[in-house]
Enzyme design. Structure first.
Site, mmCIF file in Angstrom:
data_model
loop_
_atom_site.group_PDB
_atom_site.id
_atom_site.type_symbol
_atom_site.label_atom_id
_atom_site.label_comp_id
_atom_site.label_asym_id
_atom_site.label_seq_id
_atom_site.Cartn_x
_atom_site.Cartn_y
_atom_site.Cartn_z
ATOM 1 N N ASP A 1 -2.777 9.256 8.008
ATOM 2 C CA ASP A 1 -1.901 8.297 7.802
ATOM 3 C C ASP A 1 -0.604 8.736 8.241
ATOM 4 O O ASP A 1 -0.033 10.012 8.326
ATOM 5 C CB ASP A 1 -1.655 8.111 6.030
ATOM 6 C CG ASP A 1 -0.818 7.061 5.755
ATOM 7 O OD1 ASP A 1 -1.061 5.956 6.219
ATOM 8 O OD2 ASP A 1 0.187 7.313 4.868
ATOM 9 N N ARG B 1 -8.796 10.216 9.115
ATOM 10 C CA ARG B 1 -7.796 9.306 9.427
ATOM 11 C C ARG B 1 -6.488 9.654 8.889
ATOM 12 O O ARG B 1 -6.159 10.174 7.567
ATOM 13 C CB ARG B 1 -8.064 8.081 9.017
ATOM 14 C CG ARG B 1 -7.101 6.961 9.786
ATOM 15 C CD ARG B 1 -5.980 6.560 8.620
ATOM 16 N NE ARG B 1 -5.287 5.424 8.803
ATOM 17 C CZ ARG B 1 -4.135 4.839 8.084
ATOM 18 N NH1 ARG B 1 -3.759 5.548 6.745
ATOM 19 N NH2 ARG B 1 -3.463 3.836 8.226
ATOM 20 N N ASP C 1 -14.640 1.177 -7.488
ATOM 21 C CA ASP C 1 -14.670 2.866 -7.378
ATOM 22 C C ASP C 1 -15.781 3.371 -6.614
ATOM 23 O O ASP C 1 -16.414 2.401 -5.808
ATOM 24 C CB ASP C 1 -14.820 3.133 -8.943
ATOM 25 C CG ASP C 1 -16.203 2.611 -9.436
ATOM 26 O OD1 ASP C 1 -17.024 1.999 -8.652
ATOM 27 O OD2 ASP C 1 -16.363 2.576 -10.679
ATOM 28 N N GLY D 1 -10.532 -2.009 -10.794
ATOM 29 C CA GLY D 1 -11.715 -1.319 -11.166
ATOM 30 C C GLY D 1 -12.567 -0.751 -10.095
ATOM 31 O O GLY D 1 -13.828 -0.206 -10.205
ATOM 32 N N HIS E 1 -5.651 -2.856 6.004
ATOM 33 C CA HIS E 1 -4.825 -2.857 4.653
ATOM 34 C C HIS E 1 -3.466 -2.921 4.768
ATOM 35 O O HIS E 1 -2.667 -3.444 4.066
ATOM 36 C CB HIS E 1 -5.171 -1.765 3.703
ATOM 37 C CG HIS E 1 -4.666 -0.401 4.287
ATOM 38 N ND1 HIS E 1 -5.316 -0.029 5.376
ATOM 39 C CD2 HIS E 1 -3.717 0.421 4.203
ATOM 40 C CE1 HIS E 1 -4.405 1.250 5.701
ATOM 41 N NE2 HIS E 1 -3.631 1.440 4.940
ATOM 42 N N ASP E 2 -2.891 -2.799 6.189
ATOM 43 C CA ASP E 2 -1.508 -2.830 6.306
ATOM 44 C C ASP E 2 -1.011 -4.065 7.002
ATOM 45 O O ASP E 2 0.012 -4.286 7.367
ATOM 46 C CB ASP E 2 -1.247 -1.821 7.096
ATOM 47 C CG ASP E 2 -1.175 -0.519 6.501
ATOM 48 O OD1 ASP E 2 -0.786 -0.312 5.457
ATOM 49 O OD2 ASP E 2 -1.431 0.728 7.283
ATOM 50 N N HIS F 1 3.738 12.762 3.697
ATOM 51 C CA HIS F 1 4.375 12.573 2.521
ATOM 52 C C HIS F 1 3.324 12.868 1.436
ATOM 53 O O HIS F 1 2.296 12.628 1.339
ATOM 54 C CB HIS F 1 5.001 11.269 2.406
ATOM 55 C CG HIS F 1 4.181 10.056 2.420
ATOM 56 N ND1 HIS F 1 3.899 9.507 3.714
ATOM 57 C CD2 HIS F 1 3.555 9.497 1.604
ATOM 58 C CE1 HIS F 1 3.159 8.428 3.389
ATOM 59 N NE2 HIS F 1 2.782 8.360 2.255
ATOM 60 N N ASP G 1 0.350 -7.286 3.551
ATOM 61 C CA ASP G 1 0.041 -6.443 2.427
ATOM 62 C C ASP G 1 1.357 -6.760 1.414
ATOM 63 O O ASP G 1 2.423 -7.083 1.589
ATOM 64 C CB ASP G 1 0.599 -5.106 3.147
ATOM 65 C CG ASP G 1 0.857 -3.828 2.170
ATOM 66 O OD1 ASP G 1 0.406 -3.879 0.826
ATOM 67 O OD2 ASP G 1 1.509 -2.842 2.602
ATOM 68 N N ARG H 1 -5.328 -7.097 0.262
ATOM 69 C CA ARG H 1 -6.121 -6.223 -0.466
ATOM 70 C C ARG H 1 -6.812 -6.983 -1.490
ATOM 71 O O ARG H 1 -7.004 -6.430 -2.779
ATOM 72 C CB ARG H 1 -5.438 -4.979 -0.897
ATOM 73 C CG ARG H 1 -4.713 -4.300 0.342
ATOM 74 C CD ARG H 1 -3.522 -3.244 -0.178
ATOM 75 N NE ARG H 1 -2.941 -2.839 1.096
ATOM 76 C CZ ARG H 1 -1.822 -1.653 0.772
ATOM 77 N NH1 ARG H 1 -1.516 -1.388 -0.301
ATOM 78 N NH2 ARG H 1 -1.430 -1.348 1.752
ATOM 79 N N GLU I 1 -3.191 7.395 12.628
ATOM 80 C CA GLU I 1 -2.486 5.850 12.674
ATOM 81 C C GLU I 1 -1.215 5.951 13.380
ATOM 82 O O GLU I 1 -0.233 6.544 12.762
ATOM 83 C CB GLU I 1 -2.230 5.806 11.234
ATOM 84 C CG GLU I 1 -1.726 4.424 10.996
ATOM 85 C CD GLU I 1 -0.844 4.148 9.625
ATOM 86 O OE1 GLU I 1 -0.321 3.214 9.576
ATOM 87 O OE2 GLU I 1 -0.466 5.038 9.023
#
Length: 584
Positions: free
Chosen positions: A338, A336, A180, A178, A433-434, A253, A477, A481, A367
């Site tokens: 991706d 950024r 946001d 949740g 986050h990766d 993608h 990952d 996160r 990236e």
């Protein structure tokens, strides 16, 4: 002389204009070269074709150098008065002197041979339109990366049965907690107090997953995060507190729910969007399993992330329009890209021209996890995420057999790959986050702060992942996160960690030397893993960074003004100790 170790080209990062007036010249040699001189001048000093008058040039020694594992990188900056430059090098070894021209090496006798047609290095014209320009504000920025679903729920009363209760343990890619945009907006004062001046948001456009890297609609804020008005308020409030905002662009993608892909799934090769994707076997276009069979190209074999054909002019125009909409509607400051090494160069060149016309100082970040030289010539990205630096720092602290010279080589490699303009705005990070979270790698707070000390004192702009200010843990990952533990922020332990982070951020923002591109490794201290480097500001004032990456204490002496320290007392730097001080 080690002829094979010598290298120079009048292109890329070896010979380029820094601005309209300054020309940077770099040269690689072996360690047998002890001194280097450059002989330079205007190509037409001796007339148009030379005639009977010999071109001579001005001779200057190149004194600035960086050590690499097997070579030395020599660098100098010239100011050609007429924006043209002709030059060659004079290389001194213990055995003698060689002269290095575009076509190779000559002796003094050959250089002075009457009538010889010497092939000089030539920079014909420093055209202002060709200067690689990057946004100056980025070097002053301290970034804070946010994964929106896990940062803060700003609308806890909304009705959504898919949202799980906020928690602080391990997570997967399946849950929604949740977080946001309203939650991020409400925490802007917290970020301001921390000293943050830039927010990097992972994707916020409509998508199926919690990570949003499978975009459904590039023009619509994901409803679980809010709406366009919420995003406008977030950016407006951030700007009011002098915080810039960067969003994530997933253009390599899309997701399986992207309307053009759904049309292709329905109509096959007859779809007007057929060439928007890279399909090899139309008979299996609706098959649901990984794409190792090659029926179409996708991100990392994920059938739910079909690869976009970024060579297609329609695709290029569409995404140029998407980015322009983001800028005009939300007033974002940076984008950024991706998987930034898989979109086409054609796409990026047209995107840059388009967006710099809309907002000249927008920051375009790629990236890319490896040497990105081909994307950083001034007509595509402004810079890239500095994963080579992250990897190098990690490996040095992991591998105790590496000595301080190897640390020096690693850092120097990272800052000799690109032009200075790009180095100034590199996006430096230690986790994201990766990746596995920084604290998770060693579970040692002293090593944690040593690495952060490096992050905040090297050229570029530093970024911390949300929760790093409290040394938040998390595995690879998707476990990196985890939800931000807001209920635990006020504990005495976390407040002390935040105090240390604020100290690093304040130092970065107030000490010009931290942001400066100028550094060297003097090797004053004993100990094979006692790293020391000096940063210099525009007035040559020194900032000394010392990292004792060993188990034994090191005597570094007193003196200067200490700005940040861990395990340091009375001139003794203890095990895994850190000291950053102004040199008097």
């Amino acid at each position: 002389m080690e002829f094979a170790a010598v290298h120079h080209k009048t292109s890329e990062q070896m010979s380029y204009p820094l601005d309209e007036d300054h020309l940077v010249i770099n040269l690689k040699t072996g360690y047998d070269v002890k001194r280097v001189f450059i002989i330079h001048g205007d190509p037409f000093d001796a007339g148009i074709l030379g005639g009977n008058e010999r071109w001579t040039g001005q001779r200057e020694e190149i004194i600035y150098k960086k050590c690499l594992p097997h070579q030395i990188w020599w660098t100098t900056t010239l100011m050609p008065p007429y924006k043209r430059c002709k030059y060659y090098f004079e290389l001194h070894t213990e055995e003698g002197i060689w002269y290095y021209f575009e076509d190779g090496f000559l002796t003094e006798e050959q250089v002075n041979m009457p009538g010889r047609l010497l092939q000089y290095f030539i920079v014909p014209w420093m055209n202002p339109a060709d200067v690689n320009r990057t946004p100056s504000w980025v070097n002053d920025t301290v970034w804070y990366q946010i994964f929106p679903d896990r940062f803060c729920n700003g609308t806890p009363d909304r009705e959504d049965d898919s949202i799980l209760p906020w928690q602080t343990g391990p997570v997967t890619n399946q849950e929604k907690y949740g977080g946001d945009l309203e939650g991020i907006r409400k925490k802007i004062p917290y970020l301001k107090d921390l000293g943050i001046t830039g927010i990097y948001l992972t994707p916020i456009m409509e998508a199926e997953t919690n990570h949003k890297y499978d975009t459904k609609d590039y023009t619509k804020i994901d409803p679980s995060f809010g709406d366009s008005e919420t995003m406008r308020r977030l950016v407006s409030d951030a700007h009011a507190m002098e915080i810039r905002v960067m969003v994530d662009a997933v253009f390599n993608h899309c997701g399986r729910k992207f309307e053009p892909w759904q049309d292709v799934q329905e109509k096959g090769a007859s779809s007007p969007y057929a060439d928007w994707f890279m399909v090899n076997d139309w008979s299996q276009i609706t098959k649901r399993e990984d794409t190792r069979d090659g029926r179409f190209y996708s991100f990392a074999f994920a059938d739910g992330m079909p690869k976009l054909n970024t060579n297609n002019p329609e695709v290029i125009d569409y995404f140029c329009g998407v980015c322009e909409q983001w800028i005009r509607e939300f007033d974002i400051d940076a984008i950024r890209f991706d998987v930034g090494n898989e979109v086409s160069h054609r796409f990026l060149k047209k995107m840059r021209i388009h967006l710099k016309q809309v907002k000249p100082d927008i920051y375009l970040l790629g990236e890319i996890w490896h040497d990105a030289s081909q994307w950083l010539t001034g007509d595509e990205y402004d810079s890239v995420m500095n994963y080579p630096l992250m990897s190098g720092i990690h490996d040095f602290f992991l591998d105790s057999s590496m000595d301080k010279k190897e640390f020096e080589y690693m850092v120097n490699r990272c800052y000799t790959m690109y032009m200075q303009q790009n180095n100034n705005v590199l996006f430096n990070l230690l986790d994201s986050h990766d990746t596995e979270r920084l604290m998770n790698r060693f579970h040692d707070p002293d090593i944690f702060y040593q690495q952060l000390a490096v992050l905040f004192t090297l050229p570029g702009s530093p970024c911390i992942f949300y929760g790093t200010e409290i040394a938040m843990e998390g595995g690879f990952d998707p476990d990196c996160r985890r939800c931000m533990p807001w209920e635990e922020i006020s504990t005495e332990e976390n407040q002390e960690k935040i105090r240390l982070m604020k100290k690093l951020i304040r130092m970065r923002r107030t000490e010009e030397a931290c942001r400066s591109p100028h550094f060297h490794f003097p090797d004053h201290y004993e100990g094979s893993r006692c790293v020391e480097y000096i940063k210099l500001d525009s007035e040559n004032r020194e900032l000394e960074i010392i990292l004792n990456c060993s188990d034994e204490p090191v005597t570094v002496g007193d003196g200067g003004e200490s700005l940040f320290s861990i395990n340091y007392d009375a001139g003794i730097l203890g095990k895994n100790g850190t000291l950053i001080r102004k040199r008097m």
